[in-house]
Design a protein around this motif. Sequence first.
Motif, PDB file in Angstrom:
ATOM      1  N   ILE A  83       0.796  -1.117   0.082  1.00  0.00           N
ATOM      2  CA  ILE A  83      -0.079   0.155   0.180  1.00  0.00           C
ATOM      3  C   ILE A  83       0.966   1.156   0.176  1.00  0.00           C
ATOM      4  O   ILE A  83       1.879   1.498   0.816  1.00  0.00           O
ATOM      5  N   ASP A  84       0.641   2.154  -0.983  1.00  0.00           N
ATOM      6  CA  ASP A  84       1.643   3.194  -1.194  1.00  0.00           C
ATOM      7  C   ASP A  84       1.090   4.149   0.123  1.00  0.00           C
ATOM      8  O   ASP A  84       0.094   4.053   0.428  1.00  0.00           O
ATOM      9  N   ALA A 118       5.916  -1.099  -2.980  1.00  0.00           N
ATOM     10  CA  ALA A 118       5.135   0.236  -2.723  1.00  0.00           C
ATOM     11  C   ALA A 118       6.078   1.341  -2.726  1.00  0.00           C
ATOM     12  O   ALA A 118       7.125   1.333  -2.890  1.00  0.00           O
ATOM     13  N   SER A 119       5.170   2.527  -2.692  1.00  0.00           N
ATOM     14  CA  SER A 119       6.124   3.783  -2.806  1.00  0.00           C
ATOM     15  C   SER A 119       5.802   4.640  -1.610  1.00  0.00           C
ATOM     16  O   SER A 119       4.587   4.598  -1.064  1.00  0.00           O
ATOM     17  N   CYS A 120       6.688   5.464  -1.150  1.00  0.00           N
ATOM     18  CA  CYS A 120       6.342   6.585   0.053  1.00  0.00           C
ATOM     19  C   CYS A 120       6.888   7.815  -0.529  1.00  0.00           C
ATOM     20  O   CYS A 120       8.136   7.864  -0.698  1.00  0.00           O
ATOM     21  N   ALA A 318      -0.645  10.143  -8.769  1.00  0.00           N
ATOM     22  CA  ALA A 318       0.855  10.185  -9.048  1.00  0.00           C
ATOM     23  C   ALA A 318       1.693   9.316  -8.400  1.00  0.00           C
ATOM     24  O   ALA A 318       2.593   8.760  -9.027  1.00  0.00           O
ATOM     25  N   VAL A 319       1.453   9.054  -6.974  1.00  0.00           N
ATOM     26  CA  VAL A 319       2.662   8.083  -6.236  1.00  0.00           C
ATOM     27  C   VAL A 319       2.174   6.889  -6.648  1.00  0.00           C
ATOM     28  O   VAL A 319       3.056   5.803  -6.839  1.00  0.00           O
ATOM     29  N   ASN A 320       0.783   6.446  -6.900  1.00  0.00           N
ATOM     30  CA  ASN A 320       0.504   5.122  -7.407  1.00  0.00           C
ATOM     31  C   ASN A 320       0.979   4.636  -8.454  1.00  0.00           C
ATOM     32  O   ASN A 320       1.324   3.622  -8.954  1.00  0.00           O
ATOM     33  N   ASP A 321       1.135   5.625  -9.721  1.00  0.00           N
ATOM     34  CA  ASP A 321       1.887   5.398 -10.852  1.00  0.00           C
ATOM     35  C   ASP A 321       3.478   5.369 -10.921  1.00  0.00           C
ATOM     36  O   ASP A 321       3.964   5.026 -11.989  1.00  0.00           O
ATOM     37  N   ALA A 324       8.257   1.432  -7.110  1.00  0.00           N
ATOM     38  CA  ALA A 324       8.211   1.421  -5.664  1.00  0.00           C
ATOM     39  C   ALA A 324       9.610   2.137  -5.174  1.00  0.00           C
ATOM     40  O   ALA A 324      10.569   2.296  -5.904  1.00  0.00           O
ATOM     41  N   GLY A 325       9.574   2.470  -3.959  1.00  0.00           N
ATOM     42  CA  GLY A 325      10.552   3.343  -3.391  1.00  0.00           C
ATOM     43  C   GLY A 325      10.303   4.638  -2.878  1.00  0.00           C
ATOM     44  O   GLY A 325       9.089   5.040  -2.830  1.00  0.00           O
ATOM     45  N   TRP A 326      11.272   5.350  -2.627  1.00  0.00           N
ATOM     46  CA  TRP A 326      11.168   6.604  -2.149  1.00  0.00           C
ATOM     47  C   TRP A 326      10.433   7.462  -3.438  1.00  0.00           C
ATOM     48  O   TRP A 326      10.913   7.540  -4.561  1.00  0.00           O
ATOM     49  N   VAL A 327       9.529   8.353  -2.917  1.00  0.00           N
ATOM     50  CA  VAL A 327       9.089   9.598  -3.957  1.00  0.00           C
ATOM     51  C   VAL A 327       9.315  10.941  -3.210  1.00  0.00           C
ATOM     52  O   VAL A 327       9.128  11.023  -2.131  1.00  0.00           O
ATOM     53  N   THR A 328      10.149  11.681  -3.928  1.00  0.00           N
ATOM     54  CA  THR A 328      10.121  13.204  -3.744  1.00  0.00           C
ATOM     55  C   THR A 328       9.623  13.958  -4.555  1.00  0.00           C
ATOM     56  O   THR A 328       8.915  13.719  -5.782  1.00  0.00           O
TER      57      THR A 328
END
Length: 342
Positions: A83-84, A118-120, A318-321, A324-328
């Motif tokens: 889950i993002d 997942a992305s964070c 946008a984060v869902n797309d 996986a990993g860090w999103v800044t």
Amino acid sequence: MVIAELVGHPEFELVGVGVHDPGKRGRDVGDICGLDTPLGVSATDDVDALIALRPDALVHYGPTAARAEDNIRLLTQFLRAGIDVCSTAMTPLVWPAMKLNPPSWLRPIEEACVAGAASCFTTGIDPGFANDLFPMTLMGLCSKVRLVRASELLDYTNYEGDYEFEMGIGREPEFRPLLENPDILTLAWGATVPMIAHAAGIELDEITTTWDKWVTPTERASAKGIIPAGHVAAVRFTINGVYQGHTRIQLEHVNRIGRDAAPDWPAGSADDVYRVDIEGTPSISQETAFRFTDGSGRDAAAAGCLATGLRALNAVAAVNDLPAGWVTPLDLPLIPGRGTIR
């Protein structure tokens, strides 16, 4: 505040709400939020039950990095389940590459992202967009930047958040607040300084800080009580990215109790603004004011808090797309607020 805005929103469905207060457990979320009608969603402190709902994302409005272990424990549970996460907590993680971020914070989230694919994404309560999205967007209109400064110029009279121990507002001038420590200040608020440097393609020589206090000669009333004469009623601090011997990137905060406090310090052309000033080619100045014009009587502080929360919410798709990993903020596309015009 954000839940109230989800009612009737065409892009989002609220499927679960987690709470910590036992007094909220089992209550309809509409009732908790003071809405006129129930939402049919009951609040819970059962994390496994929330994960079992299989949401597209957890939008997390948890505590600050002062509760780092609690935040990380919760976020990794969702990330491991695939889950993002879009969060306003843990402001240092706005830029995970900041050197002051401890490995004990980074490693569990990185491992959870890998395990759950997942992305964070973290957008800070500082708020992140005022200190990263705004200045970096305007820098893209310049050929040369000698200094970029992002300023928070706010009246805290009606603000009910924590500031006595952290900032020393309301305390004796001899009191040394937590954020007056340069390393703590940079860790807590300064992640966007190295982020902007990275975006501009430079490596900073160092990051420095300044801290100033203003003592009120008369008592002042605030939402949190009376500040006696002789106590701190305004603080001003900066976090400075130094490159080739000069400050090139600066975050500045001026937080007052009363518009007339610290009259010699910077102020916006309107009350309660976020300001970006670029000295360069061309030089640019931009002020952003958050207001409610719906007759509700809610003040600028509440409007700014809501905007901070909605930044995390509107980033979900946008984060869902993203992988996986860090999103800044540097990974996100333009987020125009799909579904907001209705």
